[in-house]
Design an enzyme around this catalytic site. Structure first.
Site, short mmCIF file in Angstrom:
data_model
loop_
_atom_site.label_atom_id
_atom_site.label_comp_id
_atom_site.label_asym_id
_atom_site.label_seq_id
_atom_site.Cartn_x
_atom_site.Cartn_y
_atom_site.Cartn_z
N GLU A 86 0.86 -1.20 0.00
CA GLU A 86 0.00 0.00 0.00
C GLU A 86 0.88 1.24 0.00
O GLU A 86 1.75 1.41 0.88
CB GLU A 86 -0.92 -0.01 1.23
N LYS A 283 -7.39 -1.59 11.26
CA LYS A 283 -6.78 -1.98 9.97
C LYS A 283 -5.57 -1.10 9.71
O LYS A 283 -4.51 -1.57 9.29
CB LYS A 283 -7.82 -1.87 8.85
N ASP A 299 4.62 -14.28 11.04
CA ASP A 299 3.36 -14.73 10.46
C ASP A 299 2.29 -13.66 10.65
O ASP A 299 1.77 -13.48 11.76
CB ASP A 299 2.98 -16.04 11.18
N HIS A 396 -2.66 10.18 0.64
CA HIS A 396 -2.91 8.88 0.04
C HIS A 396 -2.78 8.95 -1.48
O HIS A 396 -2.08 8.16 -2.10
CB HIS A 396 -4.33 8.47 0.42
C1 MEV Z 1 -5.86 2.74 5.01
O1 MEV Z 1 -5.14 1.60 4.65
C2 MEV Z 1 -5.93 2.86 6.50
C3 MEV Z 1 -6.79 4.01 7.03
O2 MEV Z 1 -8.11 3.92 6.51
C4 MEV Z 1 -6.79 3.86 8.53
C5 MEV Z 1 -7.76 4.78 9.24
O3 MEV Z 1 -8.77 5.19 8.66
O4 MEV Z 1 -7.48 5.05 10.44
C6 MEV Z 1 -6.24 5.33 6.61
#
Ligand code: MEV
Length: 442
Positions: A86, A283, A299, A396
């Protein structure tokens, strides 16, 4: 087209496997072979090693391997190796590391390092009778029977910490567990734990068969269902934290320090109470954790499963990080349960894993736990900082720009044009395409 099942696929040579795939699934188009071959390594030993990491290998699947420098962790300055596809993860980590470097950096505490595993069995008997047998006979026998398996681990300072009998009959008829805890020192310990547990299963069977207090009917009812470690290790846990005066929380996005602290804390609270947000929030944390987990040959499925189980430990999925803003102090921390190793597994084999561990100063498993928790916390700090100020898309999409341009086969010159074009603007897919069209039609 209907495909036929294949017999003995694993026994075919690599070339035969590819031939079969191309005939069966890829309309005999040999250009697909090129795609696979271009990722083969010229060094045949290195290629063979990668082939042998897994089964039925026909090529290598590359991941970008990047570095996030300037991580001040418990007074040591580290550059973190991150294997992640990513585009914004390494940049976000680096930015967060830099933010905290002059505010004391990240501090960590190992809370505990206990790993767990179970022998799950069905036994039609009375719980008190089984408990008596366990306390006065079985437990000792289980430890004796595993002495050979645990010898090396005990020499390294680890081994079996405890074994308990757990009565689960209220949830499932006749279901009991031997629940064992382990210290696996610098290894993740999966093979060690599973070997001990399989021996527990055998010893349990043998000792019950010999035991006079059980009737033949009871003995016949014993079924060892399975012996397996648990990837849920809530007592193998590390805390990583950052803190500073709210007045020192300088943010370049234009909002005041107080507003930033207020919004940031609210963002964390929202993730604490709202599972939809907590999932994305966590995530993002795992973006940072997994990238270092992979780079150090550990892992990531295990670390993911454990983190999410822990996040739901109170019956409602919640945030792994927490924040307070009391008495003018901004404090942000994570409690991360995570079981990793720095010996065994891929660690002594994969050259890039060896590189990662050397780069990190050959950490102990506990030090690696700290580094991983910091990486997760930093990633979460970076994401929340963007979310409560500029929004996530600015950073991003900036990182994603090259992916979009590569999709359209942009030249180096075109790429440079776009870097300048989007210097002060948020990148959008739509605008990249329309600007590229204009540029090419000139
Ligand atoms: C993207 O991989 C992760 C985010 O969505 C985490 C978040 O929203 O805190 C940017």
């Amino acid at each position: 087209m209907n495909h036929q099942p294949v017999e003995g696929f694993s026994k075919l040579s690599k070339q035969r496997k590819i031939d079969w795939l191309i005939t069966e699934y890829l309309s005999n188009d040999r250009s697909y072979e090129q795609i696979l071959q271009q990722y083969w390594n010229n060094d045949s030993n290195l290629q063979k090693m990668h082939d042998e990491f897994s089964e039925n290998t026909i090529s290598n699947f590359y991941m970008p391997y990047g570095i996030a420098p300037n991580f001040l962790i418990d007074g040591k300055l580290l550059a973190l190796p991150m294997a992640v596809e990513e585009s914004s993860v390494v940049a976000a980590a680096s930015k967060a590391a830099k933010f905290w470097i002059d505010k004391g950096g990240f501090k960590t505490t190992i809370i505990n390092t206990e790993k767990l595993g179970h022998t799950h069995f069905i036994f039609k008997t009375e719980a008190h009778k089984l408990l008596h047998f366990f306390n006065f006979k079985l437990k000792k026998k289980l430890l004796e029977a595993t002495e050979d398996i645990t010898k090396n681990m005990r020499n390294r300072g680890g081994g079996i910490l405890n074994i308990k009998l757990i009565d689960k009959t209220a949830e499932l008829e006749d279901y009991f567990q031997l629940k064992a805890s382990f210290d696996t020192v610098d290894s993740m310990g999966a093979n060690f734990i599973n070997s001990c547990l399989e021996q527990f299963g055998k010893t349990l069977k043998e000792e019950v068969a010999k035991e006079e207090s059980f009737s033949q009917e009871e003995k016949d009812s014993l079924q060892i269902v399975m012996n397996i470690l648990s990837n849920y290790t809530p007592d193998c846990i590390v805390r990583a934290e950052v803190s500073c005066k709210i007045e020192d929380l300088k943010d370049d996005s234009g909002i005041s320090n107080e507003e930033f602290a207020w919004k940031f804390k609210r963002a964390v609270t929202i993730a604490e109470i709202e599972p939809y947000r907590a999932t994305t929030h966590n995530k993002g944390i795992m973006n940072g954790v997994d990238a270092v987990v992979i780079a150090t040959g550990n892992d990531f499925r295990a670390t993911e499963a454990c983190a999410h189980a822990y996040a739901a430990r109170n019956g409602k999925y919640s945030s792994l990080t927490h924040c307070t803003t009391d008495n003018g102090i901004f404090r942000f921390w994570i409690d991360l349960p995570i079981s990793v190793g720095v010996v065994g597994g891929l660690t002594n084999l994969h050259p890039l894993v060896k590189f990662s561990l050397a780069l990190l100063g050959k950490p102990s498993a506990q030090e690696l736990m700290s580094i991983l928790a910091v990486s997760g916390l930093a990633q979460n700090f970076g994401a929340l900082r963007s979310l409560v100020t500029t929004g996530i898309q600015k950073g991003h999409m900036k990182m994603h720009l090259f992916n979009i341009l590569n999709q359209f086969g942009a030249t180096e010159e075109e790429k440079q044009h776009f870097v300048t074009y989007f210097k002060d603007k948020t990148v959008s897919h739509h605008e990249v395409i329309s600007e590229l069209e204009k540029l090419r039609n000139k």
